[in-house]
Structure formats: C-alpha cells, structure tokens
Write a protein that holds these residues in place. Structure first.
Motif, PDB file in Angstrom:
ATOM      1  N   ILE A   1      -6.348  33.892  -6.105  1.00 16.98           N
ATOM      2  CA  ILE A   1      -4.963  33.420  -5.986  1.00 16.98           C
ATOM      3  C   ILE A   1      -4.662  33.211  -4.508  1.00 16.98           C
ATOM      4  O   ILE A   1      -4.814  34.135  -3.709  1.00 16.98           O
TER       5      ILE A   1
ATOM      6  N   TRP B   1      -6.114  38.795  -8.207  1.00 13.45           N
ATOM      7  CA  TRP B   1      -5.161  39.265  -7.199  1.00 13.45           C
ATOM      8  C   TRP B   1      -5.919  39.931  -6.050  1.00 13.45           C
ATOM      9  O   TRP B   1      -6.706  40.856  -6.265  1.00 13.45           O
TER      10      TRP B   1
ATOM     11  N   TYR C   1      -5.733  37.341 -14.185  1.00 19.19           N
ATOM     12  CA  TYR C   1      -4.786  37.370 -13.069  1.00 19.19           C
ATOM     13  C   TYR C   1      -4.992  38.634 -12.243  1.00 19.19           C
ATOM     14  O   TYR C   1      -4.980  38.591 -11.005  1.00 19.19           O
TER      15      TYR C   1
ATOM     16  N   LEU D   1      -8.099  30.616 -11.363  1.00 18.35           N
ATOM     17  CA  LEU D   1      -8.147  32.043 -11.071  1.00 18.35           C
ATOM     18  C   LEU D   1      -9.547  32.519 -10.715  1.00 18.35           C
ATOM     19  O   LEU D   1      -9.707  33.550 -10.052  1.00 18.35           O
TER      20      LEU D   1
ATOM     21  N   THR E   1       2.358  35.638 -18.020  1.00 10.89           N
ATOM     22  CA  THR E   1       1.781  34.993 -16.846  1.00 10.89           C
ATOM     23  C   THR E   1       2.055  33.497 -16.934  1.00 10.89           C
ATOM     24  O   THR E   1       2.435  32.994 -18.005  1.00 10.89           O
TER      25      THR E   1
END
Length: 502
Positions: free
Chosen positions: A307, A377, A373, A303, A230
């Motif tokens: 995002i 998302w 992450y 985060l 990432t």
C-alpha cells in the motif's frame, strides 16, 4: 446539564452514566445540499448540545439494522429529522470524572457509521459510545469518542459531468468525513482531547471510509481501525457508472426533458422525504473515482505490491478485523473450481447451499480482503477475528454475522445477553481502548509471527498464528488462487455482478 465555554463558543451538554455528551454539534456548513462542506470555526450563540442533530436524507437504518442484522432491539429513540443542509453534525462523549478542564489530553476515537453509504446516522442507540467511554475510565486508560454524520445516498455521492461543470465535484460523503476530522483536529482539545492522538474507526462502509481517507495527503488521524470492510468489499464507481446512476436518478425525478439548470435546481431544493421516496433501491450511489479525494481503486493485485497511499506515512498503526459469517456467478472454469471447493452442488439442500454460499461470499468480500490488506500494510498492524455467535432468536442465531462485532464493542446489548457474551464484548472493547491509547492490544501481525486475536466462539479470546489465517478461517480461496484456478479480483467482480442480477 453541563456548560463548556471555549475560545470558539459555548456548549451545553448533558450528563449520562459516567460521561458527559455534547450532541448534534455542527462541524460544517453547506451553501446548498450538494456543495462542499465548509468547516465551522466559531459559534456565536450558546450551542444546545443536549439532543441529536438532524440526520442526512436517507433511509433510517436504526430499526432495520437492529431487527434484521443484530436481531435484538434496545431502544426506540425517535429518529431525528432529516435535513440536506444541517446534517453535518457530530456527538462528543467525554468521561465526566475526567472532564475537559483537566490538563491531561485524552486519546480521541472518531467513529464512522456504516450503511453502504446509503443509510445510517450517529444517533443509532446501538452505537452510543457512553459505555465504551465509561469502561475506558474504569480501565485507567480514558478516551473520548466522537461520532459523526455525513451525507448519504444521492446527496452524499451523486455526480455527473454536468454537476461537476457547475462546480459540484462530487464525493460529498468523503469530503464531509474529511471535514469532520479537520474539525476534530482544530477543536477537540477544548473538550479534553488530544488533537495529535486520534484513532479513526468504522464498521462496514464506515470501515471502507476509514481506509479510503488514507488517500489524503493531509494527516487526519494517527491510528485506524477497520471493522468488516475494505475498499474491495465496497468498490468505488467509475465515472461512467456514476454518470449512469445520475441519469437513473434524473429519470426517477421526472427530469429527462429538463434543462441542466432545472435539473440542478431540483436536486438543490428537493425535500428529504421526497428524495428518499423516489431514489430507486437499485441505484448504485457510492463514491466514485475522481482522481482527487479518491484517486484509485484498491485491488487484490495492487495489494501484492503493498500500500503506497499517503496515509501509510501519517497513520502509524492499523487494526483490522472481520466477522466469521460477515455476509448477509462466475466464469465457467472458475465457477466449477470454486463451487466444487465449497461443496455447492445441486444435490444438497437449500439450507446447506445457503450456508456454503454465505461462506463463499464472506471469504471473497471480507476474509480475503482483510488478510491481504493486513499483509500489505507497511507499519504496525493488529488483526482480529470476531467469532461470537448471535445469541438472539432469528435467522442468524449462533452465527457471527456482519456488524455484530460493533454491536458487542459498544456494549449496549449487555442486558440482553448472558455472561459469556458480555465477557467477549468487554474483551473486544479493552483491545480497542488499548490500541487508541497507543498500547499494544495483542501481539502484532507480521510475516514472521502472523498472530491473530480471536474473540468468542467458545472462548472469550485466544490467539492463533502459527500459520495465520489457516488456523481460524477457511483457506479455500487462497489455495485456489495459489493453484492458479481463480483470480480474486475477477471473482470479486463476478460476485458484484451476481448481486446486481447480471
């Protein structure tokens, strides 16, 4: 041999087991070694696509990655020559039983190799997608795989104020990758692919690159797969750090007293072999924050708010995963808490300390970024853990180390492993192929049902999820962060400093 005639050119490919490969197709031209790529729209002569094209000037990763990361060698294919102006080429692997002449458009998977933006190539035998494509046909869900080259190390990432003033904006590696996706969108239908059904996938730095391309306002792909990497693992450089790297390279080339024009001319004309030899291993040569193709750095703190890059609009689905042992100090208070939590003390043996340090580094560089992450998302997402131990003799035997998931995915080591390993490789590949075909590879990961698919580690595959990461990964860092004993961004920066010898 196979000749494919299209509206933009003719290509001579070669037959392999169940596939046709078109190798070394130039997707962009370069006016010089540091210029921005210009997409190739047409080919005047027959393109002999039966052998790999030139690779980017950089260390050759093939033997290193096989011997020291994978710990098994499957091929000693001669390395293609290096070229600073002819390295922007790609390989296309299509099912021979389907063929580009058929009316059905196949999903396309575009692979970005890793190597820390410092090494690597699309010719690496362990990343040959022939078996992956053949398996997709066997499963009744055929795909096409495109493997790209892009500029690396100095030519791919160097920048400075004087270079930018001279018309060289930098971040060539990222610009090359974007250009390759643009080529695929414009040309892949002639090879039987669906230009509107592209999945980008990459490993390590290639995974970072896939996620970085989500900053593009132009749609580049429909789905993304990030394998062990990432933007928090391989952070972009600030303009000042990139400037310092430039000065480091200038000193290494003996250009301290040269004029700006002389410096630039030397960079544009230096031979690949000399450039690779004289580039210091300690030079931080990576993409930089240019406010354009790379506008910001992704952090743990950011985060928490989700995002919001443009790619979350045009990229519909994300698959993201890590390996159980992905890694190959700190402020005083945080250091004490972290070291105690991981049991790293002066009383333990060096071997135990090394293993616990690997656990710590894996958690901060891979496990925590992957989880955060995935949680951030906004669209559909699927998460996997790769836990199958390395079956080959060496330092990492029995450990699911960095890049091993990719080695299994392409199935080029099948003859060198037992049935359990081959079963894991096949299961992983089936999941990737299903995802690229728009099918659900396993249960989605979300706040209500945080399902994670686990490959290997005693079972071919299983699903964990009631408490998400706690079922299959250490929750040590998450617990310390929740207790306010450590800031993950500061810890990550401290680890970077540690690796830099600070």
């Amino acid at each position: 041999m196979s000749i494919l005639s299209t509206s933009f050119g003719s290509f001579k490919g070669k037959h392999a087991d169940g596939v046709i490969q078109y190798l070394g197709i130039p997707y962009a031209t370069l006016k010089d070694q540091l210029s921005c790529p210009e997409i190739v729209d047409a080919y005047e002569e027959l393109v002999n696509a039966t052998d790999y094209g030139p690779r980017a000037p950089a260390l050759d990763a093939s033997i290193f990655e096989q011997q020291f990361l994978i710990q098994a060698v499957i091929d000693v294919t001669p390395s293609p020559r290096m070229s600073g102006t002819e390295c922007l080429n790609l390989n296309i692997t299509v099912p021979s039983s389907i063929g580009p002449a058929k009316t059905r458009k196949l999903p396309v998977m575009v692979f970005i190799h890793g190597g820390g933006y410092m090494m690597g190539s699309n010719y690496a035998p362990y990343f040959d997608p022939s078996r992956l494509v053949a398996l997709s046909v066997e499963l009744g869900t055929p795909v096409i795989v495109v493997s790209i080259n892009y500029r690396l190390a100095v030519l791919g990432n160097i920048t400075s104020s004087e270079l930018r003033s001279a018309g060289y904006p930098g971040n060539n590696a990222l610009r090359d990758q974007k250009c390759a996706f643009q080529w695929v969108k414009s040309h892949i239908e002639a090879f039987g692919g669906d230009a509107e059904n592209v999945t980008a996938f990459g490993v390590s730095a290639g995974s970072v690159a896939v996620l970085t391309q989500l900053f593009s306002t132009e749609p580049l792909f429909k789905r993304a797969i990030a394998m062990s990497g990432t933007p928090m693992m391989l952070k972009p450089l600030s303009a000042s750090t990139a400037e310092a790297t430039y000065q480091c390279i200038i000193r290494a080339l003996g250009l301290q007293t040269a004029t700006v024009a002389q410096r630039i001319q030397r960079l544009l004309t230096i031979l690949p072999e000399e450039l690779v030899e004289k580039t210091p291993m300690t030079a931080k040569v990576a993409p930089f924050l240019d406010g354009d193709i790379l506008p910001e750095a992704i952090t743990f703190e950011k985060l928490t708010g989700g995002i919001d890059s443009p790619g979350t609009i045009w990229c519909e689905e994300l698959m993201i995963g890590d390996c159980q042992h992905d890694v190959r100090l700190l402020g005083a208070d945080s250091a004490t808490a972290v070291l105690e939590a991981y049991g790293i003390t002066s009383s333990i043996s060096d071997d135990v300390a090394l293993q616990r340090a690997i656990d710590l580094a894996t958690d901060i560089l891979y496990t925590a970024p992957t989880r955060d992450y995935a949680c951030a998302w906004p669209g559909k997402k699927y998460v996997y853990h790769f836990n199958e131990g390395n079956p080959w003799e060496g330092q990492f035997k029995g450990m699911a180390t960095h890049m091993l998931d990719a080695a299994f995915l392409f199935q080029n080591y099948d003859e060198k492993m037992g049935v359990p390993g081959r079963d894991v490789a096949r299961a992983l590949a089936k999941g990737f192929i299903a995802f690229a075909n728009g099918n659900m590879p396993w249960h989605q990961f979300n706040g209500v049902t945080p399902n994670v698919k686990v490959f290997g580690g005693g079972e071919v595959e299983r699903t964990v999820g009631r408490t998400g990461w706690d079922d299959d990964r250490r929750n040590t860092l998450f617990r310390l962060a929740e207790e306010g004993k450590v800031n993950l961004d500061r810890l990550s920066a401290a680890w970077d400093d540690f690796l830099a010898g600070k």
